[in-house]
Scaffold this motif. Structure first.
Motif, PDB file in Angstrom:
ATOM      1  N   GLU A   1       0.851  -1.183   0.000  1.00  0.00           N
ATOM      2  CA  GLU A   1       0.000   0.000   0.000  1.00  0.00           C
ATOM      3  C   GLU A   1       0.892   1.241   0.000  1.00  0.00           C
ATOM      4  O   GLU A   1       1.920   1.287   0.680  1.00  0.00           O
ATOM      5  CB  GLU A   1      -0.914  -0.014   1.215  1.00  0.00           C
ATOM      6  CG  GLU A   1      -1.919  -1.157   1.143  1.00  0.00           C
ATOM      7  CD  GLU A   1      -2.755  -1.292   2.397  1.00  0.00           C
ATOM      8  OE1 GLU A   1      -2.184  -1.291   3.516  1.00  0.00           O
ATOM      9  OE2 GLU A   1      -3.977  -1.400   2.254  1.00  0.00           O
ATOM     10  N   LEU A   2       0.522   2.242  -0.786  1.00  0.00           N
ATOM     11  CA  LEU A   2       1.318   3.452  -0.955  1.00  0.00           C
ATOM     12  C   LEU A   2       0.492   4.691  -0.646  1.00  0.00           C
ATOM     13  O   LEU A   2      -0.737   4.648  -0.685  1.00  0.00           O
ATOM     14  CB  LEU A   2       1.828   3.542  -2.401  1.00  0.00           C
ATOM     15  CG  LEU A   2       2.645   2.369  -2.913  1.00  0.00           C
ATOM     16  CD1 LEU A   2       2.847   2.484  -4.409  1.00  0.00           C
ATOM     17  CD2 LEU A   2       3.977   2.298  -2.196  1.00  0.00           C
ATOM     18  N   THR A   3       1.186   5.794  -0.405  1.00  0.00           N
ATOM     19  CA  THR A   3       0.489   7.066  -0.205  1.00  0.00           C
ATOM     20  C   THR A   3       0.077   7.623  -1.567  1.00  0.00           C
ATOM     21  O   THR A   3       0.597   7.206  -2.618  1.00  0.00           O
ATOM     22  CB  THR A   3       1.397   8.098   0.480  1.00  0.00           C
ATOM     23  OG1 THR A   3       2.481   8.425  -0.409  1.00  0.00           O
ATOM     24  CG2 THR A   3       1.938   7.588   1.802  1.00  0.00           C
ATOM     25  N   LYS A   4      -0.821   8.582  -1.541  1.00  0.00           N
ATOM     26  CA  LYS A   4      -1.259   9.242  -2.773  1.00  0.00           C
ATOM     27  C   LYS A   4      -0.067   9.885  -3.488  1.00  0.00           C
ATOM     28  O   LYS A   4       0.047   9.826  -4.705  1.00  0.00           O
ATOM     29  CB  LYS A   4      -2.317  10.300  -2.436  1.00  0.00           C
ATOM     30  CG  LYS A   4      -2.913  10.983  -3.614  1.00  0.00           C
ATOM     31  CD  LYS A   4      -4.011  11.948  -3.195  1.00  0.00           C
ATOM     32  CE  LYS A   4      -4.605  12.630  -4.411  1.00  0.00           C
ATOM     33  NZ  LYS A   4      -5.678  13.564  -4.036  1.00  0.00           N
ATOM     34  N   GLU A   5       0.834  10.474  -2.711  1.00  0.00           N
ATOM     35  CA  GLU A   5       2.012  11.127  -3.283  1.00  0.00           C
ATOM     36  C   GLU A   5       2.949  10.113  -3.954  1.00  0.00           C
ATOM     37  O   GLU A   5       3.507  10.371  -5.015  1.00  0.00           O
ATOM     38  CB  GLU A   5       2.769  11.914  -2.199  1.00  0.00           C
ATOM     39  CG  GLU A   5       2.013  13.110  -1.660  1.00  0.00           C
ATOM     40  CD  GLU A   5       0.915  12.763  -0.637  1.00  0.00           C
ATOM     41  OE1 GLU A   5       0.906  11.628  -0.083  1.00  0.00           O
ATOM     42  OE2 GLU A   5       0.044  13.618  -0.401  1.00  0.00           O
ATOM     43  N   GLN A   6       3.135   8.960  -3.309  1.00  0.00           N
ATOM     44  CA  GLN A   6       3.984   7.917  -3.891  1.00  0.00           C
ATOM     45  C   GLN A   6       3.390   7.405  -5.202  1.00  0.00           C
ATOM     46  O   GLN A   6       4.120   7.188  -6.172  1.00  0.00           O
ATOM     47  CB  GLN A   6       4.149   6.754  -2.913  1.00  0.00           C
ATOM     48  CG  GLN A   6       5.015   7.069  -1.715  1.00  0.00           C
ATOM     49  CD  GLN A   6       4.988   5.970  -0.681  1.00  0.00           C
ATOM     50  OE1 GLN A   6       3.938   5.443  -0.334  1.00  0.00           O
ATOM     51  NE2 GLN A   6       6.161   5.618  -0.163  1.00  0.00           N
ATOM     52  N   LYS A   7       2.083   7.224  -5.230  1.00  0.00           N
ATOM     53  CA  LYS A   7       1.415   6.756  -6.453  1.00  0.00           C
ATOM     54  C   LYS A   7       1.592   7.760  -7.581  1.00  0.00           C
ATOM     55  O   LYS A   7       1.899   7.384  -8.717  1.00  0.00           O
ATOM     56  CB  LYS A   7      -0.064   6.506  -6.189  1.00  0.00           C
ATOM     57  CG  LYS A   7      -0.331   5.346  -5.280  1.00  0.00           C
ATOM     58  CD  LYS A   7      -1.825   5.261  -4.978  1.00  0.00           C
ATOM     59  CE  LYS A   7      -2.083   4.429  -3.748  1.00  0.00           C
ATOM     60  NZ  LYS A   7      -3.497   4.380  -3.399  1.00  0.00           N
TER      61      LYS A   7
ATOM     62  N   LYS B   1       3.965   9.931  -7.991  1.00  0.00           N
ATOM     63  CA  LYS B   1       5.358   9.927  -8.448  1.00  0.00           C
ATOM     64  C   LYS B   1       5.650   8.696  -9.309  1.00  0.00           C
ATOM     65  O   LYS B   1       6.308   8.796 -10.350  1.00  0.00           O
ATOM     66  CB  LYS B   1       6.303   9.979  -7.244  1.00  0.00           C
ATOM     67  CG  LYS B   1       7.740  10.147  -7.630  1.00  0.00           C
ATOM     68  CD  LYS B   1       8.631  10.377  -6.415  1.00  0.00           C
ATOM     69  CE  LYS B   1      10.069  10.565  -6.854  1.00  0.00           C
ATOM     70  NZ  LYS B   1      10.954  10.823  -5.722  1.00  0.00           N
TER      71      LYS B   1
ATOM     72  N   GLU C   1      -2.484  -2.605  -5.091  1.00  0.00           N
ATOM     73  CA  GLU C   1      -1.933  -2.641  -3.740  1.00  0.00           C
ATOM     74  C   GLU C   1      -2.347  -3.913  -3.015  1.00  0.00           C
ATOM     75  O   GLU C   1      -3.484  -4.365  -3.137  1.00  0.00           O
ATOM     76  CB  GLU C   1      -2.412  -1.428  -2.948  1.00  0.00           C
ATOM     77  CG  GLU C   1      -1.930  -0.121  -3.535  1.00  0.00           C
ATOM     78  CD  GLU C   1      -2.461   1.068  -2.797  1.00  0.00           C
ATOM     79  OE1 GLU C   1      -1.645   1.831  -2.246  1.00  0.00           O
ATOM     80  OE2 GLU C   1      -3.694   1.243  -2.758  1.00  0.00           O
TER      81      GLU C   1
END
Length: 62
Positions: free
Chosen positions: A10-16, A18, A44
């Motif tokens: 699972e990733l943050t919105k910012e990581q996605k 990027k 995810e």
């Protein structure tokens, strides 16, 4: 239409955001296909849904 798929944690919105931008840019650069042609899918997997060596990844992180 080329499709890039990333399957992982699972990733943050910012990581996605990027990942999408950089995957698209690099794939376009290498293949010489316009960025507008690419789609990126991020799948995810929560740690409790992943098994490694017979154990849930969530258990191994503890």
């Amino acid at each position: 239409m080329p499709i890039i798929t990333m399957e992982g944690p699972e990733l943050t919105k910012e990581q996605k955001a990027k990942l999408i931008a950089e995957f698209t840019n690099k794939a376009s650069e290498i293949t010489e296909i316009p960025e507008r042609a690419f789609s990126v899918l991020i799948k995810e997997n929560p740690a409790e849904n992943v098994g490694v060596a017979g154990k849930q990844l969530s258990e191994m992180k503890e």
